[in-house]
Design a protein around this motif. Structure first.
Motif, PDB file in Angstrom:
ATOM      1  N   ARG A   1     -96.536 -19.979  26.071  1.00 36.60           N
ATOM      2  CA  ARG A   1     -95.715 -21.137  26.465  1.00 36.60           C
ATOM      3  C   ARG A   1     -94.795 -20.772  27.622  1.00 36.60           C
ATOM      4  O   ARG A   1     -94.642 -21.545  28.570  1.00 36.60           O
ATOM      5  CB  ARG A   1     -94.898 -21.634  25.270  1.00 36.60           C
ATOM      6  N   LYS A   2     -94.181 -19.610  27.546  1.00 37.31           N
ATOM      7  CA  LYS A   2     -93.278 -19.175  28.618  1.00 37.31           C
ATOM      8  C   LYS A   2     -94.037 -19.014  29.929  1.00 37.31           C
ATOM      9  O   LYS A   2     -93.576 -19.432  30.987  1.00 37.31           O
ATOM     10  CB  LYS A   2     -92.597 -17.858  28.251  1.00 37.31           C
ATOM     11  N   ARG A   3     -95.219 -18.414  29.861  1.00 36.95           N
ATOM     12  CA  ARG A   3     -96.032 -18.218  31.057  1.00 36.95           C
ATOM     13  C   ARG A   3     -96.410 -19.571  31.673  1.00 36.95           C
ATOM     14  O   ARG A   3     -96.308 -19.763  32.893  1.00 36.95           O
ATOM     15  CB  ARG A   3     -97.286 -17.421  30.703  1.00 36.95           C
ATOM     16  N   LEU A   4     -96.826 -20.518  30.830  1.00 35.31           N
ATOM     17  CA  LEU A   4     -97.185 -21.842  31.341  1.00 35.31           C
ATOM     18  C   LEU A   4     -95.973 -22.555  31.929  1.00 35.31           C
ATOM     19  O   LEU A   4     -96.060 -23.199  32.984  1.00 35.31           O
ATOM     20  CB  LEU A   4     -97.793 -22.694  30.219  1.00 35.31           C
ATOM     21  N   LYS A   5     -94.856 -22.451  31.249  1.00 34.12           N
ATOM     22  CA  LYS A   5     -93.629 -23.082  31.730  1.00 34.12           C
ATOM     23  C   LYS A   5     -93.230 -22.510  33.091  1.00 34.12           C
ATOM     24  O   LYS A   5     -92.888 -23.265  34.014  1.00 34.12           O
ATOM     25  CB  LYS A   5     -92.523 -22.843  30.708  1.00 34.12           C
ATOM     26  N   ASP A   6     -93.295 -21.193  33.224  1.00 35.29           N
ATOM     27  CA  ASP A   6     -92.968 -20.558  34.507  1.00 35.29           C
ATOM     28  C   ASP A   6     -93.940 -20.991  35.604  1.00 35.29           C
ATOM     29  O   ASP A   6     -93.543 -21.217  36.751  1.00 35.29           O
ATOM     30  CB  ASP A   6     -92.979 -19.032  34.373  1.00 35.29           C
ATOM     31  N   GLU A   7     -95.213 -21.106  35.229  1.00 39.74           N
ATOM     32  CA  GLU A   7     -96.223 -21.524  36.204  1.00 39.74           C
ATOM     33  C   GLU A   7     -95.960 -22.957  36.677  1.00 39.74           C
ATOM     34  O   GLU A   7     -96.032 -23.255  37.881  1.00 39.74           O
ATOM     35  CB  GLU A   7     -97.618 -21.425  35.585  1.00 39.74           C
TER      36      GLU A   7
END
Length: 65
Positions: free
Chosen positions: A50-56
């Motif tokens: 989720r964090k990776r997607l949010k950052d992306e």
């Protein structure tokens, strides 16, 4: 009345049952521990994703400006 031999057999049988119960409890504990650890690993992995997607998404929105 029970003989000494019968008492000895009863005690030995109880010891055997106690060892088996102890093994069963340990096995259940190991299974619960493994399940709990797997669930924690999955939650951590999900949070990372989720964090990776949010950052992306934030990066894409920033680049579109």
């Amino acid at each position: 009345m029970k003989t000494y031999h019968q008492f000895s057999e009863d005690i030995e049988q109880r010891r055997i049952e106690l060892r088996q119960r102890s093994r069963d409890q340990m096995q259940r504990f190991k299974e619960k521990s493994k399940t709990s650890a797997d669930a924690q690993r999955q939650r951590t992995s999900d949070a990372d994703n989720r964090k990776r997607l949010k950052d992306e998404i934030k990066r894409e929105l920033r680049d579109d400006r």
